[in-house]
Design a protein around this motif. Structure first.
Motif, PDB file in Angstrom:
ATOM      1  N   VAL B  67      66.456  69.913  87.077  1.00  0.00           N
ATOM      2  CA  VAL B  67      65.795  69.652  85.841  1.00  0.00           C
ATOM      3  C   VAL B  67      66.671  68.768  84.862  1.00  0.00           C
ATOM      4  CG1 VAL B  67      63.915  70.958  85.883  1.00  0.00           C
ATOM      5  CG2 VAL B  67      66.139  71.972  84.966  1.00  0.00           C
ATOM      6  N   GLY B  68      68.042  68.721  85.293  1.00  0.00           N
ATOM      7  CA  GLY B  68      69.052  68.139  84.544  1.00  0.00           C
ATOM      8  C   GLY B  68      68.684  66.635  84.371  1.00  0.00           C
ATOM      9  N   PRO B 132      53.901  72.901  85.528  1.00  0.00           N
ATOM     10  CA  PRO B 132      54.317  74.126  85.093  1.00  0.00           C
ATOM     11  C   PRO B 132      55.136  74.481  86.313  1.00  0.00           C
ATOM     12  CG  PRO B 132      52.063  74.337  84.575  1.00  0.00           C
ATOM     13  CD  PRO B 132      52.109  72.869  85.140  1.00  0.00           C
ATOM     14  N   ILE B 133      54.581  74.007  87.442  1.00  0.00           N
ATOM     15  CA  ILE B 133      55.312  74.161  88.921  1.00  0.00           C
ATOM     16  C   ILE B 133      56.751  73.477  88.928  1.00  0.00           C
ATOM     17  CG2 ILE B 133      55.452  73.800  91.345  1.00  0.00           C
ATOM     18  CD1 ILE B 133      52.372  74.545  91.140  1.00  0.00           C
ATOM     19  N   ILE B 134      56.808  71.992  88.563  1.00  0.00           N
ATOM     20  CA  ILE B 134      57.880  71.230  88.706  1.00  0.00           C
ATOM     21  C   ILE B 134      58.835  71.758  87.527  1.00  0.00           C
ATOM     22  CG2 ILE B 134      56.897  69.300  90.111  1.00  0.00           C
ATOM     23  CD1 ILE B 134      56.719  67.691  87.505  1.00  0.00           C
ATOM     24  N   HIS B 135      58.352  72.255  86.460  1.00  0.00           N
ATOM     25  CA  HIS B 135      59.085  72.466  85.457  1.00  0.00           C
ATOM     26  C   HIS B 135      59.905  73.824  85.699  1.00  0.00           C
ATOM     27  CE1 HIS B 135      59.811  74.204  81.286  1.00  0.00           C
ATOM     28  NE2 HIS B 135      59.901  72.852  81.024  1.00  0.00           N
ATOM     29  N   LEU B 136      59.656  74.460  86.556  1.00  0.00           N
ATOM     30  CA  LEU B 136      60.403  75.912  86.889  1.00  0.00           C
ATOM     31  C   LEU B 136      61.964  75.111  87.416  1.00  0.00           C
ATOM     32  CD1 LEU B 136      58.001  77.516  89.207  1.00  0.00           C
ATOM     33  CD2 LEU B 136      58.463  78.016  87.049  1.00  0.00           C
ATOM     34  N   GLY B 137      62.806  75.924  87.265  1.00  0.00           N
ATOM     35  CA  GLY B 137      64.073  75.502  87.810  1.00  0.00           C
ATOM     36  C   GLY B 137      64.236  75.417  89.265  1.00  0.00           C
ATOM     37  N   ARG B 138      63.492  76.385  89.850  1.00  0.00           N
ATOM     38  CA  ARG B 138      63.632  76.580  91.469  1.00  0.00           C
ATOM     39  C   ARG B 138      62.109  76.611  91.836  1.00  0.00           C
ATOM     40  NH1 ARG B 138      66.608  82.073  92.563  1.00  0.00           N
ATOM     41  NH2 ARG B 138      65.525  82.474  90.682  1.00  0.00           N
ATOM     42  N   PRO B 139      61.507  75.169  91.602  1.00  0.00           N
ATOM     43  CA  PRO B 139      60.242  75.181  91.999  1.00  0.00           C
ATOM     44  C   PRO B 139      59.510  75.658  93.472  1.00  0.00           C
ATOM     45  CG  PRO B 139      61.182  73.018  91.965  1.00  0.00           C
ATOM     46  CD  PRO B 139      62.337  73.955  91.609  1.00  0.00           C
ATOM     47  N   TRP B 140      60.792  75.535  94.454  1.00  0.00           N
ATOM     48  CA  TRP B 140      60.185  76.130  95.677  1.00  0.00           C
ATOM     49  C   TRP B 140      59.830  77.586  95.780  1.00  0.00           C
ATOM     50  CZ3 TRP B 140      64.845  74.188  94.240  1.00  0.00           C
ATOM     51  CH2 TRP B 140      65.998  74.835  94.125  1.00  0.00           C
TER      52      TRP B 140
END
Lengths: 179, 461
Positions: B67-68, B132-140
């Motif tokens: 996300v950086g 919301p999913i891609i906004h997670l730091g660790r989307p996997w």
């Protein structure tokens, strides 16, 4: 082929919904019981006129909704109180007000799924091969025509005699559903 | 009243011009079977596919680099991703409300609009659910948000609005799909019966589950449809209230206020009606559906848009009033920041695009003018995006302590996600218009029948 002339059913075609409703009422009064009707859109009162029983779909929805709600509450309580309790600032683990939202969503899901599955089961769908599709012009039932299905095996009026009654109903045409 | 009607069969209270039932199916069912504008459709599909590709690249690079690549940093950890998410899911809400709420209220004019409004809902919620999913730091690890028995012996924390949101979104998407499909089945049967080619017959035949329009089936179908509608209305309210509580359960000035849930729900409805109005104008013009989507439909849509806009503006006023009346210095300073701070442009863009332009709808000539209604719808849709941006950023960039004051500037990758989801929305909508009946034929026929009965009753008096 001794029964080649004996159709499975007769399909009376009407040009509008009011004619169909009137005809269905008269046939019903004449003693016919194995009736069905096919329309391009829902007609108010038609199902009652041809004598359909009440549906249990609202009960399915209620049971599905209750299962979703209480199942959801139980899951949250079990997860956050029994299986994996986390103390956040000493607040109660069984946070019922916070549990309401997920439980409500699960209740809606349960009710909708139960109602839809119940509807499909009661309607006997999916069914891709019903005999009525063999009738000529039945394709218009989803377009602009209204059909009344009358079984020739009706005990009250056998087919050849009953035909005279049917002819007086004002149908645009009478089609046969092949056996 | 009755005499007046019989003199003029197209009195302004009537929604649709009288026409044979067959003409409805001819106009609508023929579009998926013999699509009239293949060239234009291909160009549109290709253009939107290009933006969808941008979305794929943006998400791919995000998964690679993290996300950086976005503009988020301390203290603004919620940037465009969350603003986009709230915007998209808000747009979706209107489709369900127009379809379900107006069905329960017996507002028959909805019958010309509900199908494409529901499709709009589906695609918008789909776009929203990505963020919301891609906004997670660790989307996997996104599936950790779902409750399932696992070897880590972990469970989600149900006291958190973030988990409420997972439930609300997943279930809203599922229920929207079911509601859309159940309403579509009878029309799929119509297209099946109109199809002359084998491929179309099989495709629509299987999709329609062998629907034959039996009276008993219709009765059960209608019961189910109304039950689903009655459940969908509170579901929509709960979904966007849940989104609002993501903000208002936090302790930050500008977010922690009890007006947020209703304020968000109304704003969602407002922005979604703007989109529905735009889609109605475009489809009506492109496919010449003037006899099915009439100026009266546009007029009614515009009135609902105006009403929901006025309620949303009440939300703005009360939000500001509460901040001032609380006497809390942090609330007041956030309020002043919104008016005059570095991001004041987002506040005033929202106010002007949402509420100033909207006032044109007081005039009937504007409401019945497709071009002006389209422009006002576009203005509202854009304005509501600025509102989401304003709500996310103006609160975060000035926290309680000066040490946690900072800036937020969206990067190329932030914007490419917005552009990409808009592209995906159009891509899905192009497919919908091409392959499915875009207006509910049987429900329009129901309206026609009632109008016929009314006209006949009026004549016989």
């Amino acid at each position: 082929m001794p029964e080649a002339n004996n159709p499975r059913a007769l399909l009376l075609e009407f040009a509008n919904g009011d004619d169909l409703l009137a005809a269905a009422g008269r046939v019903r009064e004449a003693g016919y019981r194995q009736l069905d009707a096919f329309t391009p859109f829902p007609l108010e009162g038609l199902a009652q006129t041809i004598g359909d029983r009440a549906t249990r779909i609202p009960w399915f929805a209620l049971i599905g909704g209750a299962a979703g709600a209480f199942g959801g509450l139980f899951m949250q309580w079990y997860a956050n109180v029994v299986s994996y309790p986390i103390n956040v600032g000493g607040r109660p683990l069984a946070a019922w007000p916070a549990f309401i939202l997920p439980a409500f969503e699960l209740a809606v899901l349960g009710a909708v799924l139960a109602a839809v599955v119940g509807m499909l089961v009661e309607n006997g769908l999916p069914r891709l091969h019903h005999p009525v599709f063999e009738a000529e012009r039945f394709g218009c039932a989803s377009d602009d025509r209204f059909f009344l299905w009358v079984a020739p095996t009706e005990p009250h009026l056998s087919y050849p005699a009953g035909r005279a009654v049917l002819d007086e109903l004002g149908a645009v045409a009478i089609h046969e559903v092949p056996a | 009243m009755a005499d007046e009607r019989s003199v003029n069969p197209q009195a302004p209270t009537e929604t649709l011009p009288l026409q044979p039932y067959g003409s409805v199916s001819d106009q609508i069912a023929m579009i998926p079977l013999h699509y009239p504008l293949r060239r234009r459709w291909l160009i549109g599909l290709a253009a939107s596919a290009l933006f969808t590709l941008l979305l794929v690249v943006a998400i791919g690079y995000l998964f690679y680099a993290g996300v950086g690549i976005w503009g988020i940093n301390s203290p603004v950890f919620w940037g465009l991703a969350i603003a986009n998410y709230v915007w998209w899911i808000g747009l979706g809400n209107a489709g369900t409300l127009i379809s379900a709420l107006l069905l329960l209220l017996s507002q028959q004019w909805r019958n010309s609009l509900n199908r494409f409004a529901e499709a709009m809902t589906l695609f918008a919620v789909f776009c929203a659910a990505m963020f919301p999913i891609i906004h997670l730091g660790r989307p996997w690890f996104f599936y950790w948000l779902l409750p399932y028995p696992n070897v880590m012996a972990l469970w989600p924390q149900f006291r958190s609005p973030l988990v409420w949101d997972v439930f609300a979104n997943v279930i809203y998407l599922l229920v929207s799909i079911i509601f859309f499909y159940i309403g579509l089945i009878p029309d799929l049967a119509t297209v099946r019966d109109k199809a002359r080619g084998r491929l179309g017959q099989v495709f629509f035949g299987v999709l329609s589950l062998g629907w034959r329009g039996s009276a008993a089936h219709w009765q059960r179908w209608r019961r189910t449809y109304r039950i689903c509608a009655a459940l969908a209305v509170p579901l929509v309210v709960s979904v966007h209230s849940g989104v609002a509580m993501l903000f208002s359960v936090g302790q930050l000035a500008g977010w922690q206020t009890t007006i947020f849930p209703p304020y968000f729900v109304m704003g969602a409805m407002f922005s979604g009606f703007g989109v529905v109005a735009m889609i109605a104008v475009v489809l009506r013009h492109t496919f010449r559906l003037d006899s099915l989507v009439t100026t009266r439909h546009l007029d009614l849509l515009a009135k609902v848009l105006l009403a929901s806009g006025l309620i949303t503006s009440y939300g703005y006023i009360m939000d500001a009033f509460t901040a001032w009346y609380s006497g809390d210095p942090f609330e007041r300073s956030t309020l002043i920041d919104r008016f005059t701070g570095a991001y004041a442009w987002s506040y005033w863009s929202a106010v002007i695009l949402n509420f100033v332009v909207l006032q044109g709808l007081w005039f009937e000539a504007v409401r019945r003018n497709p071009v002006l209604l389209f422009l006002i719808g576009a203005s509202v849709t854009t304005g509501m995006w600025f509102e989401r941006y304003m709500l996310v950023v103006t609160t975060l960039y000035h926290d309680f302590l000066p040490s946690s004051w900072g800036w937020y500037v969206a990067t190329f990758w932030d914007w490419s996600l917005l552009a990409g989801t808009i592209g995906l929305f159009f891509f899905l909508f192009f497919l919908f218009v091409r392959f499915l009946p875009m207006i509910s034929m049987f429900e329009v026929k129901e309206v026609l029948r009632e109008e016929r009965v009314e006209a006949r009753n009026a004549r016989s008096q």
